[in-house]
Write a protein that holds these residues in place. Structure first.
Motif: not given
Length: 120
Positions: A6-13, A16-18, A37-42, A45-46
């Motif tokens: 589920s987490k991966n589906n959210f990440k995939k979507g 592009a936005l990020l 991405m890694i830094e700003r998500s602490d 998010f990778f």
């Protein structure tokens, strides 16, 4: 469906936005986007290279971003990605869609919580 899937589906979507959000701040190369991405998500998010680069190529293909090579040092060449005007417009649409969905989900979740607390 597992929690990880589920987490991966959210990440995939959200990829592009990020990517477009970061490029709105200035040109970046792939590894730089990944690290931002890694830094700003602490560290939460990778996006692996196997997902990041296809997303970048698709954005190029659609004309939202462009790429250019720059020589760094004597032997290293980096590919930098640049946000085009069409990408800025697409980013605005993605942000609008994101907030509409986010707000709808929050309404549903908060009302579900209210209904669970009410005696029947």
């Amino acid at each position: 469906m597992s929690v990880d899937s589920s987490k991966n589906n959210f990440k995939k979507g959200a990829t592009a936005l990020l990517i477009l959000t970061f490029l709105q701040e200035g040109d970046m190369y792939g590894y730089q986007i990944s690290q931002t991405m890694i830094e700003r998500s602490d560290g939460e998010f990778f996006i692996p290279e196997g997902s990041l680069y296809p997303a970048l190529y698709k954005l190029i293909e659609n004309g939202y971003i462009s790429d250019h090579r720059e020589q760094v040092g004597k032997r290293l060449t980096r590919v930098y990605y640049h946000l085009e005007e069409s990408g800025r417009e697409y980013l605005r649409q993605l942000e609008s869609d994101y907030y509409a969905v986010k707000n709808s989900i929050e309404k549903i979740l908060s009302r579900s919580g209210e209904n669970a607390k009410k005696p029947q």
